[in-house]
Design a protein around this motif. Structure first.
Motif, mmCIF file in Angstrom:
data_model
loop_
_atom_site.group_PDB
_atom_site.id
_atom_site.type_symbol
_atom_site.label_atom_id
_atom_site.label_comp_id
_atom_site.label_asym_id
_atom_site.label_seq_id
_atom_site.Cartn_x
_atom_site.Cartn_y
_atom_site.Cartn_z
ATOM 1 N N LYS A 57 -13.770 16.786 -16.619
ATOM 2 C CA LYS A 57 -13.473 17.407 -17.918
ATOM 3 C C LYS A 57 -13.999 16.567 -19.069
ATOM 4 C CE LYS A 57 -9.374 19.951 -16.467
ATOM 5 N NZ LYS A 57 -7.903 20.056 -16.574
ATOM 6 N N ALA A 58 -13.794 15.250 -18.982
ATOM 7 C CA ALA A 58 -14.249 14.355 -20.049
ATOM 8 C C ALA A 58 -15.772 14.361 -20.167
ATOM 9 C CB ALA A 58 -13.737 12.935 -19.794
ATOM 10 N N GLU A 59 -16.466 14.292 -19.044
ATOM 11 C CA GLU A 59 -17.927 14.245 -19.088
ATOM 12 C C GLU A 59 -18.526 15.579 -19.501
ATOM 13 O OE1 GLU A 59 -19.984 12.101 -16.069
ATOM 14 O OE2 GLU A 59 -18.376 10.616 -15.906
ATOM 15 N N ARG A 60 -17.887 16.675 -19.124
ATOM 16 C CA ARG A 60 -18.365 17.975 -19.607
ATOM 17 C C ARG A 60 -18.186 18.065 -21.120
ATOM 18 N NH1 ARG A 60 -16.048 22.259 -15.087
ATOM 19 N NH2 ARG A 60 -17.899 22.246 -13.765
ATOM 20 N N ALA A 61 -17.048 17.585 -21.597
ATOM 21 C CA ALA A 61 -16.755 17.640 -23.028
ATOM 22 C C ALA A 61 -17.715 16.772 -23.838
ATOM 23 C CB ALA A 61 -15.310 17.213 -23.292
ATOM 24 N N GLU A 62 -18.159 15.662 -23.276
ATOM 25 C CA GLU A 62 -19.098 14.772 -23.967
ATOM 26 C C GLU A 62 -20.478 15.403 -24.108
ATOM 27 O OE1 GLU A 62 -19.185 11.100 -21.819
ATOM 28 O OE2 GLU A 62 -17.094 10.627 -22.295
ATOM 29 N N GLY A 63 -20.820 16.315 -23.223
ATOM 30 C CA GLY A 63 -22.107 16.995 -23.301
ATOM 31 C C GLY A 63 -23.304 16.126 -22.953
ATOM 32 N N ARG A 64 -23.084 15.046 -22.199
ATOM 33 C CA ARG A 64 -24.200 14.161 -21.835
ATOM 34 C C ARG A 64 -25.064 14.713 -20.718
ATOM 35 N NH1 ARG A 64 -22.722 8.929 -19.744
ATOM 36 N NH2 ARG A 64 -20.907 9.946 -18.899
ATOM 37 N N TRP A 65 -24.530 15.612 -19.929
ATOM 38 C CA TRP A 65 -25.257 16.123 -18.772
ATOM 39 C C TRP A 65 -26.091 17.337 -19.168
ATOM 40 C CZ3 TRP A 65 -25.235 13.930 -13.959
ATOM 41 C CH2 TRP A 65 -24.298 12.910 -13.748
ATOM 42 N N PRO A 66 -27.295 17.457 -18.615
ATOM 43 C CA PRO A 66 -28.081 18.669 -18.873
ATOM 44 C C PRO A 66 -27.449 19.847 -18.144
ATOM 45 C CG PRO A 66 -29.188 17.323 -17.231
ATOM 46 C CD PRO A 66 -27.998 16.528 -17.715
ATOM 47 N N GLN A 67 -27.880 21.026 -18.502
ATOM 48 C CA GLN A 67 -27.380 22.223 -17.826
ATOM 49 C C GLN A 67 -27.752 22.148 -16.351
ATOM 50 O OE1 GLN A 67 -28.387 25.907 -19.679
ATOM 51 N NE2 GLN A 67 -27.661 27.148 -17.975
ATOM 52 N N LEU A 68 -26.828 22.520 -15.498
ATOM 53 C CA LEU A 68 -27.045 22.477 -14.055
ATOM 54 C C LEU A 68 -27.969 23.614 -13.641
ATOM 55 C CD1 LEU A 68 -26.216 21.086 -11.386
ATOM 56 C CD2 LEU A 68 -24.361 22.758 -11.236
ATOM 57 N N THR A 69 -29.010 23.279 -12.906
ATOM 58 C CA THR A 69 -29.941 24.309 -12.433
ATOM 59 C C THR A 69 -29.713 24.637 -10.959
ATOM 60 O OG1 THR A 69 -31.618 22.638 -11.959
ATOM 61 C CG2 THR A 69 -31.704 23.697 -14.127
ATOM 62 N N ALA A 70 -29.052 23.737 -10.233
ATOM 63 C CA ALA A 70 -28.778 23.978 -8.808
ATOM 64 C C ALA A 70 -27.544 24.860 -8.660
ATOM 65 C CB ALA A 70 -28.556 22.644 -8.100
ATOM 66 N N ASP A 71 -27.430 25.488 -7.519
ATOM 67 C CA ASP A 71 -26.260 26.292 -7.199
ATOM 68 C C ASP A 71 -25.293 25.411 -6.403
ATOM 69 O OD1 ASP A 71 -24.372 28.121 -6.354
ATOM 70 O OD2 ASP A 71 -25.748 29.235 -5.059
ATOM 71 N N PRO A 72 -24.131 25.077 -6.980
ATOM 72 C CA PRO A 72 -23.198 24.188 -6.268
ATOM 73 C C PRO A 72 -22.797 24.723 -4.895
ATOM 74 C CG PRO A 72 -22.525 24.433 -8.554
ATOM 75 C CD PRO A 72 -23.636 25.425 -8.326
ATOM 76 N N ALA A 73 -22.597 26.027 -4.772
ATOM 77 C CA ALA A 73 -22.207 26.598 -3.482
ATOM 78 C C ALA A 73 -23.326 26.439 -2.458
ATOM 79 C CB ALA A 73 -21.829 28.063 -3.642
ATOM 80 N N ALA A 74 -24.551 26.659 -2.873
ATOM 81 C CA ALA A 74 -25.686 26.516 -1.955
ATOM 82 C C ALA A 74 -25.873 25.050 -1.559
ATOM 83 C CB ALA A 74 -26.960 27.060 -2.593
ATOM 84 N N GLU A 75 -25.721 24.133 -2.510
ATOM 85 C CA GLU A 75 -25.832 22.703 -2.200
ATOM 86 C C GLU A 75 -24.744 22.292 -1.208
ATOM 87 O OE1 GLU A 75 -28.122 20.394 -3.140
ATOM 88 O OE2 GLU A 75 -29.244 22.024 -4.080
#
Length: 97
Positions: A57-75
C-alpha cells in the motif's frame, strides 16, 4: 542467527505446514494436527501478510513503480507450473511427499 533470518525461517515453516493443513482439509475434510497448532501457524502467516500488505500500500501510494505490464495471474501460473515440475528428495520439498 539474526532476527530477520529467524522471522523468515518461521514464516517459511508456517507456510509449508499450512500447505499440508490445506491438503488435509481439501482431501480428508478435516485437520490431522490439533487446531491450536494450526491456528498458531495462521497467526505467524497473518502477521507476515499484514506487514507485506502495508509495504504494498505504501509503495503504491508513493507512485515510484511504473505501471505493471505483466499479468500477475499468468506470472503466478508460470511459477506454479515450474514448481509442479520440480522433484527432489529433500525433506522440505512438497514434491518429496
Amino acid at each position: 542467527m539474526s532476527d530477520v533470518n529467524n522471522t523468515l525461517d518461521a514464516v517459511q515453516i508456517a507456510a509449508h505446514k499450512l500447505t499440508a493443513d490445506l491438503a488435509d482439509v481439501l482431501v480428508r475434510g478435516y485437520l490431522k494436527e490439533h487446531p491450536s497448532m494450526v491456528a498458531f501457524r495462521l497467526g505467524v502467516l497473518a502477521g507476515a501478510v499484514d506487514q507485506v500488505r502495508t509495504a504494498v500500500k505504501a509503495e503504491r501510494a508513493e507512485g515510484r513503480w511504473p505501471q505493471l505490464t505483466a499479468d500477475p495471474a499468468a506470472e503466478h501460473e508460470r511459477a506454479r507450473a515450474r514448481f509442479a515440475g520440480h522433484h527432489c528428495d529433500c525433506p522440505y520439498c512438497l514434491h518429496a511427499l
